[in-house]
Motif scaffolding. Structure first.
Motif, PDB file in Angstrom:
ATOM      1  N   ASP A 223       0.897  -1.014   0.081  1.00 52.90           N
ATOM      2  CA  ASP A 223       0.140  -0.130  -0.097  1.00 52.90           C
ATOM      3  C   ASP A 223       1.031   1.097   0.127  1.00 52.90           C
ATOM      4  N   PHE A 224       1.142   1.849  -1.001  1.00 50.65           N
ATOM      5  CA  PHE A 224       2.156   3.092  -1.659  1.00 50.65           C
ATOM      6  C   PHE A 224       1.622   3.970  -0.744  1.00 50.65           C
ATOM      7  N   PRO A 225       2.415   4.881  -0.335  1.00 52.80           N
ATOM      8  CA  PRO A 225       1.317   6.319  -0.035  1.00 52.80           C
ATOM      9  C   PRO A 225       1.062   7.490  -1.053  1.00 52.80           C
ATOM     10  N   THR A 226       1.669   6.948  -1.507  1.00 48.38           N
ATOM     11  CA  THR A 226       1.069   7.762  -3.372  1.00 48.38           C
ATOM     12  C   THR A 226      -0.120   7.036  -4.093  1.00 48.38           C
ATOM     13  N   GLY A 227      -0.791   6.238  -3.591  1.00 52.20           N
ATOM     14  CA  GLY A 227      -1.680   5.184  -4.029  1.00 52.20           C
ATOM     15  C   GLY A 227      -1.067   4.640  -5.369  1.00 52.20           C
ATOM     16  N   ALA A 228      -1.992   5.052  -6.401  1.00 49.77           N
ATOM     17  CA  ALA A 228      -2.110   4.498  -7.645  1.00 49.77           C
ATOM     18  C   ALA A 228      -2.516   3.037  -7.663  1.00 49.77           C
ATOM     19  N   ASN A 229      -2.142   2.210  -8.365  1.00 47.90           N
ATOM     20  CA  ASN A 229      -2.280   0.756  -8.968  1.00 47.90           C
ATOM     21  C   ASN A 229      -1.574  -0.394  -9.278  1.00 47.90           C
ATOM     22  N   ILE A 230      -1.828  -1.480  -8.915  1.00 43.83           N
ATOM     23  CA  ILE A 230      -0.740  -2.779  -8.798  1.00 43.83           C
ATOM     24  C   ILE A 230      -1.562  -3.572 -10.042  1.00 43.83           C
ATOM     25  N   VAL A 231      -0.740  -4.013 -10.711  1.00 41.48           N
ATOM     26  CA  VAL A 231      -2.016  -4.264 -12.042  1.00 41.48           C
ATOM     27  C   VAL A 231      -0.864  -5.811 -11.461  1.00 41.48           C
ATOM     28  N   GLY A 232      -2.544  -6.586 -11.692  1.00 42.75           N
ATOM     29  CA  GLY A 232      -2.199  -8.120 -11.060  1.00 42.75           C
ATOM     30  C   GLY A 232      -1.629  -8.392 -10.126  1.00 42.75           C
ATOM     31  N   ARG A 233      -1.986  -9.856  -9.588  1.00 43.42           N
ATOM     32  CA  ARG A 233      -1.690  -9.919  -7.853  1.00 43.42           C
ATOM     33  C   ARG A 233      -0.384 -10.896  -7.968  1.00 43.42           C
ATOM     34  N   ASN A 234       0.282 -11.731  -9.364  1.00 42.90           N
ATOM     35  CA  ASN A 234       0.784 -12.738  -9.556  1.00 42.90           C
ATOM     36  C   ASN A 234       2.126 -11.926  -8.914  1.00 42.90           C
ATOM     37  N   GLY A 235       3.166 -10.847  -9.543  1.00 45.58           N
ATOM     38  CA  GLY A 235       4.325 -10.950  -8.535  1.00 45.58           C
ATOM     39  C   GLY A 235       3.728 -10.589  -6.880  1.00 45.58           C
ATOM     40  N   GLU A 258     -15.581  12.684 -23.797  1.00 39.46           N
ATOM     41  CA  GLU A 258     -16.293  14.203 -24.569  1.00 39.46           C
ATOM     42  C   GLU A 258     -15.287  15.278 -25.055  1.00 39.46           C
ATOM     43  N   ALA A 259     -14.581  15.507 -23.415  1.00 35.08           N
ATOM     44  CA  ALA A 259     -13.922  16.387 -23.469  1.00 35.08           C
ATOM     45  C   ALA A 259     -12.526  16.031 -23.607  1.00 35.08           C
ATOM     46  N   GLY A 260     -12.326  14.843 -24.422  1.00 34.53           N
ATOM     47  CA  GLY A 260     -11.177  14.951 -24.755  1.00 34.53           C
ATOM     48  C   GLY A 260      -9.471  14.885 -24.153  1.00 34.53           C
ATOM     49  N   ARG A 261     -10.137  14.646 -22.970  1.00 35.62           N
ATOM     50  CA  ARG A 261      -8.925  14.169 -22.147  1.00 35.62           C
ATOM     51  C   ARG A 261      -8.418  13.612 -21.300  1.00 35.62           C
ATOM     52  N   ILE A 262      -7.426  13.054 -20.772  1.00 34.24           N
ATOM     53  CA  ILE A 262      -6.629  12.173 -19.876  1.00 34.24           C
ATOM     54  C   ILE A 262      -6.135  13.110 -18.010  1.00 34.24           C
ATOM     55  N   VAL A 263      -6.886  12.651 -17.283  1.00 33.37           N
ATOM     56  CA  VAL A 263      -6.019  13.411 -16.483  1.00 33.37           C
ATOM     57  C   VAL A 263      -5.901  12.294 -15.368  1.00 33.37           C
ATOM     58  N   VAL A 264      -4.335  12.540 -14.571  1.00 31.93           N
ATOM     59  CA  VAL A 264      -3.813  11.056 -14.181  1.00 31.93           C
ATOM     60  C   VAL A 264      -4.107  12.038 -12.614  1.00 31.93           C
ATOM     61  N   ASP A 302      -3.566  19.942  -2.994  1.00 31.34           N
ATOM     62  CA  ASP A 302      -4.791  18.800  -1.505  1.00 31.34           C
ATOM     63  C   ASP A 302      -4.388  17.163  -3.258  1.00 31.34           C
ATOM     64  N   GLY A 303      -3.248  17.462  -4.294  1.00 30.73           N
ATOM     65  CA  GLY A 303      -3.092  16.364  -4.305  1.00 30.73           C
ATOM     66  C   GLY A 303      -2.624  16.179  -6.160  1.00 30.73           C
ATOM     67  N   ILE A 304      -2.280  14.932  -7.209  1.00 28.61           N
ATOM     68  CA  ILE A 304      -1.643  15.505  -7.752  1.00 28.61           C
ATOM     69  C   ILE A 304      -2.554  15.382  -9.485  1.00 28.61           C
ATOM     70  N   ARG A 305      -2.484  17.039 -10.097  1.00 23.81           N
ATOM     71  CA  ARG A 305      -3.499  16.543 -11.077  1.00 23.81           C
ATOM     72  C   ARG A 305      -3.035  17.042 -12.463  1.00 23.81           C
ATOM     73  N   ILE A 306      -2.608  16.006 -13.245  1.00 24.93           N
ATOM     74  CA  ILE A 306      -1.895  16.477 -14.554  1.00 24.93           C
ATOM     75  C   ILE A 306      -2.908  16.062 -15.338  1.00 24.93           C
ATOM     76  N   VAL A 307      -3.078  17.353 -15.973  1.00 24.08           N
ATOM     77  CA  VAL A 307      -4.289  17.431 -17.222  1.00 24.08           C
ATOM     78  C   VAL A 307      -3.751  17.120 -18.847  1.00 24.08           C
ATOM     79  N   ILE A 308      -3.772  15.794 -19.886  1.00 25.52           N
ATOM     80  CA  ILE A 308      -3.415  16.015 -21.106  1.00 25.52           C
ATOM     81  C   ILE A 308      -4.570  16.016 -21.737  1.00 25.52           C
TER      82      ILE A 308
END
Length: 826
Positions: A223-235, A258-264, A302-308
Motif C-alpha cells: 500500500d504505497f503512500p502515493t496510491g496508484a494501482n498494482i497491475v495483477g496479483r502474480n507479482g 467527450e472533453a478529449g482529455r486524460i487526467v492523471v 490537495d493532490g496530483i492533477r496532470i491534465v493531458i
C-alpha cells in the motif's frame, strides 16, 4: 649517552607473515559486513537502519516528541552525529528528511516543518531552515524503551549507550518499507497498510500454522503512500511467498472522451512528477506519441492533477496505452532482505511477521519483568507504611526519642522488623501521612499494586496471556493510526493498440499518379451490373489521375513496390480513411519515398499463407514493363525497413509492371498492353535473390510492354479476366491458354483496337468474385465477374464500365468470393 635498540631477532618474532590475497579477502569481508549490518540494511525487528534508529533515539533523549515544539533540523542532526552516528551530516539529514516525506513513508516518523522536498524531485531546504519533531506514531517505536525492553550498547566513543533495536509497537519494516544497497546485496521492501499488517500479525499469533496464503487474506498487497494501482496479483503472490517479486505499478487516471482529455490523479511510488511531464512533452515533440495537443500540471496541496488534452481525431485508448508503456507505469522489484540476528536474510511474508512477533514477545516479557520488579518494590514500601500506621504511636515515639535518622532507622529495623528500605521510607514520612484518610489511600494503592503484580505474574507465566497483551496493543495502535488502503488493484488486460480499436473490414485503397492515397469502406460501393458509370471514388487535383486501386482488409499488411525497385511495408489502417470525394493524403507521409519514386504495384500479404512450410514454398513473382520476370521467396521480405528494401534490379528505362503471389507450382500468365499473353510454368523462371534482375518472360514486339501478370490456381480459378483501358473486358476459359515456354511471343488474348484500347489488367478469377474498376478521373464501379460474358481468345469483349469521353480505366482489382462473404457478415 646510550640508547636501547631492539634486537633484530625480537622484531622478526613480532612480524606475522600473511598472504596478500587472504588479508584482502578478510578485510573486504569485514568492510562488507560493516556496511551490511551498520549502514545499509534494516533490522527485521524494528524495520530501521542504524541512522534512522539513532535519529529517533536522539530526538527521544532530547525530548523532541510529538507534544513538544519543533526543533531546528540542524540541531537534531548535530546531536545525532555527535553522540551516536559518526558519519556525514548530509547523510543524516537526508535520512531525517525522508522520514518526514508523506510521499515516501506510508506512516511518516518525523513531523516536519518547512520544505522537506517534493514529488517533483526537489531537494529539501538546508537543515538550518527546516524544523522537525517526532510524529505520534514514531513514539510507538520507542515506547517503554526505559523499561529494559531492549539491549543497549556503547556508542562509538563509549561515552553513551544507544539501543541496538527499538521496542517497536508495530511491524515497521512492512508498514514503512525500506530500501538500501549493501555490498553484494540490496533490499527493497515496499510499504504496507498498517491495519492490514496488524491483522495479519494477530492472525499469525493466534494461528501459528497459518500459511502465506492465509496471511494474504489480510495483507492484500503493498500500500504505497502515493496510491496508484498494482497491475495483477502474480507479482504480489511471488513476493510474499519467496521474498522476491516484481510489481507493475500504474498511475490512476480518468479518461473523458467527450472533453478529449486524460487526467492523471495518482502516480506510481517513487515516480518523479516533473520528470514524467517533461518526458511526455519530449515524446510528443519528437512524434513518439501522437494525439496530444496540450499538457498541464494542475497539482496542488490537495493532490496530483496532470491534465493531458487530446487532439480531436485522437483515439483516447491508443494515447492512453502509449503513455502507459513509456511514462505512467513502472516496475517495483521486491527484495524482502533484512537483518535477522545480525545476518542478512531474504524472508517471505510469514517469516517477516514471525521475526517481529518473537521480538515483540521478548519486549513484552522484559517489560513485564521490569514492571513486576517496580511493583514488588512499591508493594514492599506500602507494606512498611501500613505496618507503621498499625503501630503509629509507638513508631512516632521511638523516632522522637532517637538521636538521629540513622538511629531511628536502626531502631525500626530492630524493634518491628522493618527492612532497610521500609525503615528509610518511614523515617522520611511526614506527619500528615499518618491520618486515617491517608491510611485508606495507602490500602487502596496496595490493593492496586497487588493486582498489578498478579497480572504481571500471570503474563510471565502464560504464553497465551503474553500474546494477548501483544494483540491488544497492536489493535490499539491500528485503531489510533490505521487508515484506508490507498493503492488499488487492476487486472492486466494487456495493451490496446491502434489496431485493436479498428474493426476488421474490407477497404478500397486508391492511389493517384502524384501518390495521393486514401481508403474507403468497400461496402460504400454496392455491386452494379456491368456497363454502368459507377460512382465518384476520389477527388483529384488538377493534372493528377488515378494510378491504382485495390481491396484489402483493414488489418492486412501491404507490400508497396515502387518504380525504383524498392518495396515498403504498410498496414491498411495506416492509410487515412476519407470520404469518396476526398483527394487523399500524400504517400510520402506514410512511406519514406524519394522525390521521383512512385508506387507501381501493391501485394496484400493476406494472400500469403503464414504456416511454416507453406510459407517457405511461396514466392513473389514480379514482371517488368520490358518483359522480365523474377521470382523471390517471400521469406526474403519479412524484415522490411522503414526506408524500404531492394525488391528487384531494373534496367535503365524499365519499370515494374505487376507483382503476384505464387506457390511454386502454378502456371503464370503474362499479358501485354497490345493484347498478347503467354502462359508457362513458373519454375521456368528460377527463384532468385532480391537484388537480381530476373529473366526474359515474354518476347515483346515493337513498342509493346507488359501490362500484368496472373498466377493460376486451378482449384479456385476458372477463368482469365482481361480489362482494357477503354472500359471493355471479357472472361475466357483457362483451357484457351495453352502452356508454352517462357520468352515466347505468346497468343492473342484480346483485340486491342481503337474501341478497346490497350490492356490495363489481367487476373485469374473464380465464381463469386467481384471486379472493382476505377477510372483515371476517379469513377469507381464494382460488379460480379460473372456479369462479363465468357468468350474465347482474340475477341472484342463487352462493356465493363461506361466511361466519360477522355477517361480511361486506370486500375482493376479482383475481390475473391470469400472476402466478400466475410465482409457481408460483419
Amino acid at each position: 649517552m646510550s640508547t636501547d635498540t631492539p634486537d633484530d631477532d625480537d622484531v622478526a618474532e613480532r612480524i606475522e607473515h600473511v598472504r596478500v590475497e587472504d588479508e584482502m579477502e578478510q578485510s573486504y569481508i569485514d568492510y562488507a559486513m560493516s556496511v551490511i549490518a551498520g549502514r545499509a540494511l534494516p533490522d527485521v525487528r524494528d524495520g530501521l537502519k542504524p541512522v534512522h534508529r539513532r535519529i529517533l533515539y536522539a530526538m527521544h533523549e532530547d525530548g523532541i516528541t510529538s507534544g513538544s515544539g519543533h526543533r531546528k533540523s540542524s540541531s537534531i542532526v548535530g546531536t545525532t552525529m555527535g553522540d551516536y552516528h559518526p558519519h556525514g551530516d548530509s547523510a543524516i539529514y537526508d535520512a531525517l528528511a525522508r522520514m518526514a516525506q508523506d510521499f515516501s513513508m506510508r506512516e511518516p516518523l518525523v513531523d516536519g516543518q518547512g520544505n522537506f522536498g517534493s514529488i517533483d524531485g526537489d531537494p529539501p531546504a538546508a537543515m538550518r531552515y527546516t524544523e522537525a519533531r517526532m510524529s505520534p506514531i514514531a513514539e510507538e517505536l520507542l515506547d517503554d524503551i526505559e523499561k529494559d525492553t531492549v539491549d543497549f550498547a556503547s556508542n562509538y566513543d563509549d561515552r553513551l549507550q544507544e539501543p541496538e533495536v527499538l521496542p517497536s509497537a508495530f511491524p515497521n519494516l512492512l508498514v514503512n518499507g525500506s530500501s538500501g544497497i549493501a555490498v553484494g546485496m540490496s533490499t527493497n521492501v515496499p510499504p504496507h497498510n498498517l491495519g492490514e499488517v496488524v491483522d495479519a500479525t494477530i492472525e499469525l499469533i493466534e494461528n501459528p500454522d497459518a500459511t502465506v496464503e492465509d496471511l494474504m487474506e489480510h495483507v492484500k498487497g503493498p500500500d504505497f503512500p502515493t496510491g496508484a494501482n498494482i497491475v495483477g496479483r502474480n507479482g504480489v503472490h511471488q513476493a510474499y511467498k519467496t521474498g522476491r517479486g516484481r510489481l507493475r505499478l500504474r498511475a490512476k487516471f480518468e479518461t473523458d472522451e467527450e472533453a478529449g482529455r486524460i487526467v492523471v490523479t495518482e502516480l506510481p511510488y517513487q515516480a518523479n512528477k516533473a520528470r514524467i511531464i517533461e518526458r511526455i512533452a519530449d515524446d510528443v515533440n519528437e512524434g513518439e506519441i501522437e494525439g496530444i495537443r496540450d499538457l498541464r500540471d494542475e497539482s496542488d496541496r490537495d493532490g496530483i492533477r496532470i491534465v493531458i488534452e487530446l487532439k480531436r481525431d485522437a483515439m483516447v485508448d491508443v494515447v492512453k496505452n502509449q503513455l502507459l508503456e513509456s511514462h505512467l507505469e513502472t516496475t517495483f522489484g521486491v527484495i524482502n532482505l533484512a537483518l535477522v540476528d545480525g545476518q542478512p536474510r531474504v524472508l517471505d511474508l510469514k517469516e517477516t511477521l514471525q521475526e517481529y512477533i518473537e521480538h515483540r514477545r521478548e519486549v513484552v516479557r522484559r517489560r513485564s519483568k521490569y514492571d513486576l520488579g517496580e511493583a514488588e518494590d512499591r508493594a514492599h514500601i506500602l507494606e512498611g507504611r501500613l505496618k507503621a500506621l498499625d503501630n503509629v504511636e509507638d513508631v512516632v515515639e521511638a523516632i522522637r526519642n532517637s538521636d538521629d535518622r540513622d538511629a531511628a532507622r536502626a531502631m525500626l529495623q530492630e524493634e518491628w522488623a522493618f527492612s532497610e528500605e521500609q525503615a528509610a521510607h518511614v523515617v522520611r514520612m511526614q506527619l500528615g501521612s499518618l491520618t486515617s484518610m491517608e491510611r485508606a489511600s495507602i490500602e487502596e494503592e496496595y490493593e492496586d499494586v497487588q493486582a498489578t503484580i498478579d497480572r504481571l505474574e500471570t503474563i510471565l507465566g502464560s504464553a497465551e496471556e503474553l500474546d494477548q497483551v501483544i494483540v491488544d496493543e497492536l489493535e490499539a495502535v491500528a485503531e489510533q493510526y490505521g487508515d484506508e488502503r490507498r493503492t488499488g488493484f487492476i487486472e492486466d488486460t494487456g495493451s490496446v493498440t491502434h489496431e485493436d480499436l479498428i474493426p476488421e473490414s474490407e477497404q478500397v485503397v486508391v492511389m493517384t499518379e502524384d501518390d495521393y492515397i486514401k481508403r474507403m469502406e468497400l461496402s460504400e460501393f454496392r455491386a452494379q451490373n456491368r456497363g454502368g458509370k459507377g460512382i465518384i471514388g476520389t477527388g483529384l487535383k488538377e493534372g493528377d489521375a488515378v494510378a491504382s486501386v485495390f481491396v484489402a482488409n483493414s488489418h492486412d499488411y501491404l507490400l508497396c513496390f515502387t518504380n525504383h525497385g524498392q518495396v515498403y511495408k504498410l498496414k491498411t489502417y495506416e492509410v487515412p480513411e476519407m470520404s469518396r470525394t476526398a483527394r487523399g493524403k500524400s504517400a510520402v507521409n506514410l512511406l519514406d519515398l524519394d522525390d521521383d519514386e512512385q508506387i507501381e504495384s501493391v501485394v496484400n500479404t493476406a494472400d500469403i499463407e503464414h504456416d511454416g512450410e507453406a510459407e517457405e514454398q511461396q514466392f513473389l513473382t514480379m514482371v517488368t514493363r520490358g518483359g522480365y520476370i523474377k521470382r523471390s521467396g517471400v521469406s526474403e521480405f519479412q524484415n522490411i525497413l522503414s526506408t524500404g528494401i531492394r525488391a528487384i534490379s531494373l534496367e535503365d528505362g524499365d519499370r515494374l509492371a505487376d507483382v503476384e503471389v505464387t506457390d511454386g507450382a502454378q502456371d503464370v500468365v503474362i499479358a501485354t498492353r497490345n493484347g498478347m499473353s503467354i502462359r508457362f510454368d513458373e519454375t521456368e523462371a528460377r527463384a532468385m535473390g532480391r537484388t537480381a534482375r530476373g529473366v526474359r518472360g515474354v518476347d515483346l514486339e515493337g513498342d509493346d510492354e507488359v501490362a500484368a501478370v496472373a498466377g493460376i490456381d486451378e482449384s479456385r480459378n476458372s477463368w482469365l479476366l482481361t480489362v482494357t483501358e477503354n472500359g471493355y473486358g471479357k472472361r475466357s476459359d483457362l483451357d484457351a491458354y495453352r502452356v508454352q515456354s517462357r520468352n515466347g511471343k505468346g497468343l492473342i488474348d484480346i483485340k486491342t483496337n481503337e474501341r478497346n484500347g490497350g490492356v490495363t489488367a489481367l487476373d485469374a478469377v473464380g465464381p463469386g468474385d467481384h471486379l472493382v474498376t476505377m477510372s483515371e478521373q476517379g469513377q469507381i464501379m464494382r460488379c460480379p465477374v460473372e456479369d462479363l460474358s465468357i468468350v474465347g481468345r482474340n475477341t472484342m469483349g463487352v462493356t465493363v464500365m461506361d466511361l466519360e469521353a477522355g477517361d480511361r480505366v486506370a486500375a482493376v482489382d479482383v475481390v475473391d468470393a470469400e472476402r466478400i462473404e466475410s465482409d457481408d457478415e460483419e
